[in-house]
Design an enzyme around this catalytic site. Sequence first.
Site, mmCIF file in Angstrom:
data_model
loop_
_atom_site.group_PDB
_atom_site.id
_atom_site.type_symbol
_atom_site.label_atom_id
_atom_site.label_comp_id
_atom_site.label_asym_id
_atom_site.label_seq_id
_atom_site.Cartn_x
_atom_site.Cartn_y
_atom_site.Cartn_z
ATOM 1 N N ASP A 221 10.042 -0.610 0.607
ATOM 2 C CA ASP A 221 9.800 0.129 -0.616
ATOM 3 C C ASP A 221 10.647 -0.579 -1.680
ATOM 4 O OD1 ASP A 221 9.064 1.828 -2.625
ATOM 5 O OD2 ASP A 221 9.463 3.681 -1.525
HETATM 6 C C1 BGC Z 1 7.838 4.089 -4.685
HETATM 7 C C2 BGC Z 1 6.625 3.412 -4.075
HETATM 8 C C3 BGC Z 1 5.982 2.523 -5.099
HETATM 9 C C4 BGC Z 1 6.993 1.501 -5.563
HETATM 10 C C5 BGC Z 1 6.466 0.531 -6.600
HETATM 11 C C6 BGC Z 1 8.783 3.074 -5.280
HETATM 12 O O1 BGC Z 1 9.785 3.713 -6.017
HETATM 13 O O2 BGC Z 1 8.500 4.854 -3.703
HETATM 14 O O3 BGC Z 1 5.709 4.393 -3.619
HETATM 15 O O4 BGC Z 1 4.837 1.910 -4.569
HETATM 16 O O5 BGC Z 1 8.110 2.176 -6.134
HETATM 17 O O6 BGC Z 1 6.253 1.179 -7.815
#
Ligand code: BGC
Length: 675
Positions: A221
Amino acid sequence: MDIDRLTAKEKLRLICGKDFWHTEDFGGKLPQLTVADGPVGLRVVKARAADGTETAYPATAYPSVQLLANTWDRDCAKKMGAALADDCLERDVDILLAPGVNVKRTPLCGRNFEYFSEDPLLAGEMAKAYIAGLQEGGAGACLKHFCCNNLEYDRLHQSSDVDERTLREIYYLPFEIACEAKPVSVMCSYNRINGTYGAEYKKGFLVLREEFGFDGAVFSDWSAVRDRAASARAGLDLEMPFCEENYQKLCKDFEEGSISEEEIDACAERVLALISRCKTMRQGKKPRRTEAERRRIAQEIAAEGMVLLKNDGTLPLAAGARLAVAGCYAQPSDMGMLRGAGAAAVNREGETFSVPAALKKRGYAVMFEPAFSYDGVDSFHQDARRAAGLASESDVSVLCVGLGEKFERESADRETLRLPRVQERAILASAAAAPTVVVVFAGAAVDMSAWADKVSAILFAGYPGAGGDEALASLLAGEKNPCGRLSESFPLSLADCPASREDGVSAGVTRYAEGLDVGYRYYITHHVPVLFAFGFGLSYSSFAYRDLTAEVGREGITLSFDVCNTSERAGKEVVQVYVRECTPVVYRPARELKAFEKVFAEGGGRQKVSFTLGRRAFAHWSAAEDAWCVSDGVYEILVGASSEDIRLTLKVRAERGTFSLLPLQDGAECDRIVS
Ligand code: BGC
């Protein structure tokens, strides 16, 4: 591309990403992948301010994932994935960072609008169809967040303490099912799982790869990696976004020998395979639907997912009625009122949304009054009076209430299940003045117990995307027949939710003390009444279930029965099959969803429905055997219109892996069975 064409330094760099949204291409030596959020509309970032605020290009907004799940219709999920693939192709996006399949352990989780269900089978099946649509359309999926990111509170540090059986039966299961669609990637979660960070969850990554057949790349993530070498050793292939500090540390660890070239190669090879797989997937693909067609798909899905929760006959609205449409959600001044915030926020610039206009178009005399404001400030109770005043001049009051990005968002949880006080007051005042239809725009369960019994009808409209006003008006006016069903229980109050008790949370640790008793599994097993049950939803039609037959075959037990439309109106029913083990030797919840299907029947018509339940439908994860096991004994198969509205039952006996049918009981076709 062959890994041998990359230097050791390049391989180290390859597994660390290039920037925020791209993989490394070494100045054209490799094709570059572009990734973007999100599950309900493309969020391609146009600009990023110094404080981290991002501006995205406008894009087609689809209904929230919760609303999609409320359709209980795999075709809707597939269509939404396919439409999103067109959006990706248009903006040169190779991988959409979606869908998220985290199970709704508590209705307070700030990201529940992005997730499918409290039930792992429903979440997995819908995600599988979504991924199939997306990937067939030419864009890769990124299944997230693996795993146990079920609260946003302290999500970067919290450890979700979960036993292995609960992981297998509840939290892994949506990933297991969704992996059948072969997503090109999986994203880890921020939190820790039993003490280990999601980015370093080797045991879980092995389960994904060796047991669930996942053959893609594991992403971090965003900024979830603390120790790149440790995460690479665990099998996390791609860190995103690029982080200079982590990269330098990885290079140092490599030079010092604390991570080997083979370990780096394992990740780099999977990133290379990902690049070529995504580029092949895209080859020759062009958007197949115009923008207007995609908006129509969003509208169709919204109409399929909105759930009619209560109706005393006020709906559908009588032709030509005088309507008092009230509530700022009916014509939002800001589209943020109709979505959650964070990675799943879509820029809906230029879009309009007006319930009064959509109803006027259908021949109603409409008066409109915002009555209360989104910020919820109402020091003199003026708002409620305004709603009541307008209602008293009408035949029916349509009151539009809800939540929005101020309440539902990434990185924070809701504090309450209730609507803001001003909204509850407006509902009560309106209901005292005229028959009131409450329309709720939200992405998660709402506690309606303060007002549900005072109003004439309740329609849960979720966060609809483009054309949601038209979808809603078509249901209110009766052009369309409501057919959404709840993908999560609506409890009577927060205190009733098994996972919201404080005793599960201590500093840094969230203990999943309720185990398998998530959502309806808990409410039904422990006889805790809810306001609206999992799987529930009304229709303008009525259905009966008849003529159950069953046989045992090589694939399992096949049940067949007829769904009969006992009304004059064509409509859709969501048929749900639950299983209960009657004399378990390990703990089993009293009811678990094992199959479902959305069925259409003409007025007065009938539709034959068949399901085959294989061995796995009866199995539990045995902590003693480390395997799925079917205990010898008697099982009840319950066919119903919701988790609490069981219409047909059947018993089977399992003995050393062989099933036999027990004679159909008297009353096998019954109105309601209470466990
Ligand atoms: C989120 C993800 C997301 C990523 C990119 C993270 O903070 O948990 O779900 O895809 O950011 O924006």
